[in-house]
Design a protein around this motif. Structure first.
Motif, PDB file in Angstrom:
ATOM      1  N   ILE A   1     -24.515  57.621  27.361  1.00  0.00           N
ATOM      2  CA  ILE A   1     -24.832  56.245  27.761  1.00  0.00           C
ATOM      3  C   ILE A   1     -25.735  55.530  27.681  1.00  0.00           C
ATOM      4  CG2 ILE A   1     -23.548  54.734  29.797  1.00  0.00           C
ATOM      5  CD1 ILE A   1     -21.369  57.155  30.460  1.00  0.00           C
ATOM      6  N   HIS A   2     -26.502  56.384  28.616  1.00  0.00           N
ATOM      7  CA  HIS A   2     -28.156  55.865  28.945  1.00  0.00           C
ATOM      8  C   HIS A   2     -29.379  55.334  27.392  1.00  0.00           C
ATOM      9  CE1 HIS A   2     -31.929  55.303  30.321  1.00  0.00           C
ATOM     10  NE2 HIS A   2     -32.526  55.500  29.032  1.00  0.00           N
ATOM     11  N   PHE A   3     -28.401  56.555  26.246  1.00  0.00           N
ATOM     12  CA  PHE A   3     -29.919  55.733  25.201  1.00  0.00           C
ATOM     13  C   PHE A   3     -28.959  54.706  24.671  1.00  0.00           C
ATOM     14  CE2 PHE A   3     -31.719  59.959  25.630  1.00  0.00           C
ATOM     15  CZ  PHE A   3     -32.750  59.281  25.400  1.00  0.00           C
ATOM     16  N   ALA A   4     -27.417  55.185  24.461  1.00  0.00           N
ATOM     17  CA  ALA A   4     -26.392  53.533  23.966  1.00  0.00           C
ATOM     18  C   ALA A   4     -26.725  52.334  24.285  1.00  0.00           C
ATOM     19  CB  ALA A   4     -24.521  53.357  24.299  1.00  0.00           C
ATOM     20  N   ALA A   5     -27.368  52.068  25.582  1.00  0.00           N
ATOM     21  CA  ALA A   5     -26.900  51.183  26.281  1.00  0.00           C
ATOM     22  C   ALA A   5     -28.462  50.101  25.906  1.00  0.00           C
ATOM     23  CB  ALA A   5     -27.280  51.138  27.590  1.00  0.00           C
ATOM     24  N   CYS A   6     -29.405  51.411  25.675  1.00  0.00           N
ATOM     25  CA  CYS A   6     -30.748  50.644  25.501  1.00  0.00           C
ATOM     26  C   CYS A   6     -31.260  50.738  23.731  1.00  0.00           C
ATOM     27  CB  CYS A   6     -32.111  51.963  26.077  1.00  0.00           C
ATOM     28  SG  CYS A   6     -32.385  52.243  27.500  1.00  0.00           S
ATOM     29  N   ALA A   7     -30.490  50.950  23.320  1.00  0.00           N
ATOM     30  CA  ALA A   7     -30.225  50.871  21.771  1.00  0.00           C
ATOM     31  C   ALA A   7     -31.514  52.130  21.132  1.00  0.00           C
ATOM     32  CB  ALA A   7     -30.866  49.321  21.513  1.00  0.00           C
ATOM     33  N   SER A   8     -31.721  53.089  21.922  1.00  0.00           N
ATOM     34  CA  SER A   8     -32.612  54.192  21.588  1.00  0.00           C
ATOM     35  C   SER A   8     -32.225  55.069  20.822  1.00  0.00           C
ATOM     36  CB  SER A   8     -33.443  54.243  22.486  1.00  0.00           C
ATOM     37  OG  SER A   8     -33.465  53.476  23.360  1.00  0.00           O
ATOM     38  N   PRO A   9     -32.449  56.029  20.074  1.00  0.00           N
ATOM     39  CA  PRO A   9     -32.142  57.374  19.541  1.00  0.00           C
ATOM     40  C   PRO A   9     -31.487  58.815  20.021  1.00  0.00           C
ATOM     41  CG  PRO A   9     -34.198  57.423  18.748  1.00  0.00           C
ATOM     42  CD  PRO A   9     -33.872  55.921  19.726  1.00  0.00           C
ATOM     43  N   VAL A  10     -30.424  59.498  20.534  1.00  0.00           N
ATOM     44  CA  VAL A  10     -29.500  60.050  21.430  1.00  0.00           C
ATOM     45  C   VAL A  10     -30.729  61.051  21.319  1.00  0.00           C
ATOM     46  CG1 VAL A  10     -27.794  61.136  21.716  1.00  0.00           C
ATOM     47  CG2 VAL A  10     -27.845  58.879  20.953  1.00  0.00           C
TER      48      VAL A  10
ATOM     49  N   ALA B   1     -34.111  61.354  21.554  1.00  0.00           N
ATOM     50  CA  ALA B   1     -34.801  61.521  22.143  1.00  0.00           C
ATOM     51  C   ALA B   1     -34.778  62.345  23.205  1.00  0.00           C
ATOM     52  CB  ALA B   1     -34.827  59.893  23.067  1.00  0.00           C
ATOM     53  N   PRO B   2     -36.953  62.011  23.988  1.00  0.00           N
ATOM     54  CA  PRO B   2     -37.030  63.916  24.431  1.00  0.00           C
ATOM     55  C   PRO B   2     -35.804  63.989  26.230  1.00  0.00           C
ATOM     56  CG  PRO B   2     -38.503  62.593  24.323  1.00  0.00           C
ATOM     57  CD  PRO B   2     -37.518  62.417  23.612  1.00  0.00           C
ATOM     58  N   GLU B   3     -36.105  63.214  26.973  1.00  0.00           N
ATOM     59  CA  GLU B   3     -35.648  63.340  28.282  1.00  0.00           C
ATOM     60  C   GLU B   3     -35.583  61.534  28.706  1.00  0.00           C
ATOM     61  OE1 GLU B   3     -38.294  64.047  31.965  1.00  0.00           O
ATOM     62  OE2 GLU B   3     -39.092  63.960  30.174  1.00  0.00           O
ATOM     63  N   VAL B   4     -34.297  62.010  29.201  1.00  0.00           N
ATOM     64  CA  VAL B   4     -33.519  61.089  30.389  1.00  0.00           C
ATOM     65  C   VAL B   4     -33.941  60.435  30.810  1.00  0.00           C
ATOM     66  CG1 VAL B   4     -31.527  59.853  30.656  1.00  0.00           C
ATOM     67  CG2 VAL B   4     -31.519  61.281  29.017  1.00  0.00           C
ATOM     68  N   PRO B   5     -34.311  59.184  31.702  1.00  0.00           N
ATOM     69  CA  PRO B   5     -34.774  58.769  32.524  1.00  0.00           C
ATOM     70  C   PRO B   5     -33.866  58.648  33.631  1.00  0.00           C
ATOM     71  CG  PRO B   5     -35.246  57.193  31.118  1.00  0.00           C
ATOM     72  CD  PRO B   5     -34.516  58.394  30.246  1.00  0.00           C
ATOM     73  N   HIS B   6     -33.645  58.137  34.793  1.00  0.00           N
ATOM     74  CA  HIS B   6     -33.459  58.102  35.916  1.00  0.00           C
ATOM     75  C   HIS B   6     -32.854  57.038  35.889  1.00  0.00           C
ATOM     76  CE1 HIS B   6     -32.435  58.131  40.579  1.00  0.00           C
ATOM     77  NE2 HIS B   6     -31.120  58.499  39.325  1.00  0.00           N
ATOM     78  N   ASP B   7     -31.177  57.063  34.926  1.00  0.00           N
ATOM     79  CA  ASP B   7     -30.067  55.984  34.711  1.00  0.00           C
ATOM     80  C   ASP B   7     -29.234  55.965  36.249  1.00  0.00           C
ATOM     81  OD1 ASP B   7     -28.625  54.145  34.128  1.00  0.00           O
ATOM     82  OD2 ASP B   7     -29.416  54.764  31.933  1.00  0.00           O
ATOM     83  N   VAL B   8     -29.063  55.187  37.083  1.00  0.00           N
ATOM     84  CA  VAL B   8     -28.337  55.492  38.253  1.00  0.00           C
ATOM     85  C   VAL B   8     -26.928  54.586  37.581  1.00  0.00           C
ATOM     86  CG1 VAL B   8     -27.501  54.229  40.063  1.00  0.00           C
ATOM     87  CG2 VAL B   8     -29.572  54.858  40.063  1.00  0.00           C
ATOM     88  N   PRO B   9     -26.664  53.979  36.560  1.00  0.00           N
ATOM     89  CA  PRO B   9     -25.545  53.602  36.405  1.00  0.00           C
ATOM     90  C   PRO B   9     -25.122  54.510  34.989  1.00  0.00           C
ATOM     91  CG  PRO B   9     -26.469  51.904  35.677  1.00  0.00           C
ATOM     92  CD  PRO B   9     -27.413  52.576  36.700  1.00  0.00           C
ATOM     93  N   ALA B  10     -25.594  54.846  34.115  1.00  0.00           N
ATOM     94  CA  ALA B  10     -25.325  56.004  33.099  1.00  0.00           C
ATOM     95  C   ALA B  10     -25.150  57.383  33.759  1.00  0.00           C
ATOM     96  CB  ALA B  10     -26.283  56.884  32.915  1.00  0.00           C
ATOM     97  N   ALA B  11     -25.962  57.450  35.358  1.00  0.00           N
ATOM     98  CA  ALA B  11     -25.893  58.996  36.102  1.00  0.00           C
ATOM     99  C   ALA B  11     -24.094  58.801  36.988  1.00  0.00           C
ATOM    100  CB  ALA B  11     -26.708  59.481  36.959  1.00  0.00           C
ATOM    101  N   PHE B  12     -23.913  57.653  37.633  1.00  0.00           N
ATOM    102  CA  PHE B  12     -22.337  57.383  37.909  1.00  0.00           C
ATOM    103  C   PHE B  12     -21.208  57.418  36.891  1.00  0.00           C
ATOM    104  CE2 PHE B  12     -18.980  54.566  39.825  1.00  0.00           C
ATOM    105  CZ  PHE B  12     -18.981  55.130  40.710  1.00  0.00           C
ATOM    106  N   THR B  13     -22.032  56.859  36.020  1.00  0.00           N
ATOM    107  CA  THR B  13     -20.639  56.634  34.588  1.00  0.00           C
ATOM    108  C   THR B  13     -19.729  58.092  34.791  1.00  0.00           C
ATOM    109  OG1 THR B  13     -21.455  54.684  33.457  1.00  0.00           O
ATOM    110  CG2 THR B  13     -19.644  55.487  32.976  1.00  0.00           C
ATOM    111  N   ALA B  14     -21.163  58.902  34.140  1.00  0.00           N
ATOM    112  CA  ALA B  14     -20.558  60.532  33.823  1.00  0.00           C
ATOM    113  C   ALA B  14     -20.125  61.325  34.706  1.00  0.00           C
ATOM    114  CB  ALA B  14     -22.081  61.108  33.683  1.00  0.00           C
ATOM    115  N   GLY B  15     -20.574  60.540  36.063  1.00  0.00           N
ATOM    116  CA  GLY B  15     -19.637  61.546  37.616  1.00  0.00           C
ATOM    117  C   GLY B  15     -18.992  60.355  37.325  1.00  0.00           C
TER     118      GLY B  15
END
Length: 218
Positions: free
Chosen positions: A137-146, A148-162
């Motif tokens: 979810i994070h990398f799709a929203a940021c248009a970044s490669p999946v 990527a080495p590390e996911v920064p703290h992304d509250v909406p993405a973490a909330f959606t996953a949970g």
């Protein structure tokens, strides 16, 4: 001789892959019959017709085997999630159909997912699924490669996953009383609102009371 030496490693590797595949298939079968907490190394080894020492040469315990067994399925599961990026949502396939595919994938292996994600399941597998969904979810929203080495703290993405894991687990534990299409139709509006795909301006969604600040805690 050179040809013989070169051909030996692939043969050994093939045996390893076959044993691991047999162990993964066996665990999936056993998970359809009982909870993961009730499956032992001896159960898996006996059903797969391998020795316990052979099991331990590949996996530390049943939980590590469970994580390996569901990795490919989890990848397929997560790939079926709808696009949640505002700039790509219009170009993506119908999100409700994509979300229905997500629930249909869960239903296909309901016994395994029920066992893995349930109260007696594997914390390691749940964490693996949560991290994979969050990263996707994070990398799709940021248009970044999946990749990527590390996911920064992304509250909406973490909330959606949970939230997705919680909804999926509840649905599975109840025996999948609603169809995947019904689950998708009920879940998508919640995800769309969270990610501002329902037409709500971001500023208004972040501060629904206008200039009055939103309380930071209850």
């Amino acid at each position: 001789m050179a040809t013989t030496r070169d051909s030996n490693p692939p043969k050994v590797d093939l045996r390893v892959r076959r044993t691991q595949a047999a162990l993964r298939r066996t665990l999936i079968q056993l998970a359809e019959e009982r909870d993961l907490s009730q499956i032992s190394v001896a159960d898996v080894a006996e059903r797969a017709e391998v020795s316990r020492s052979a099991f331990y040469s590949h996996y530390r315990d049943v939980h590590e085997l469970a994580e390996a067994a569901c990795t490919a399925m989890v990848d397929d599961l997560i790939e079926s999630l709808p696009a949640l990026a505002c700039e790509t949502a219009d170009e993506a396939p119908d999100p409700i159909q994509a979300l229905a595919a997500f629930f249909a994938n869960l239903a296909e292996y309901a016994g395994l997912y029920r066992s893995l994600l349930g109260p007696q399941g594997s914390a390691r597998v749940i964490d693996h699924v949560r991290r994979r969904i969050t990263a996707t979810i994070h990398f799709a929203a940021c248009a970044s490669p999946v990749a990527a080495p590390e996911v920064p703290h992304d509250v909406p993405a973490a909330f959606t996953a949970g939230a997705l894991i919680g909804v999926a687990s509840d649905w599975l534990q109840r025996g999948c009383p609603r169809t995947p299409n019904e689950m998708a139709a009920s879940t998508w509006p919640l995800l769309a609102a969270l990610h501002h795909l329902d037409g709500t301006p971001v500023d208004d969604a972040a501060n629904p009371r206008g200039d009055r600040p939103v309380p930071q805690s209850l």
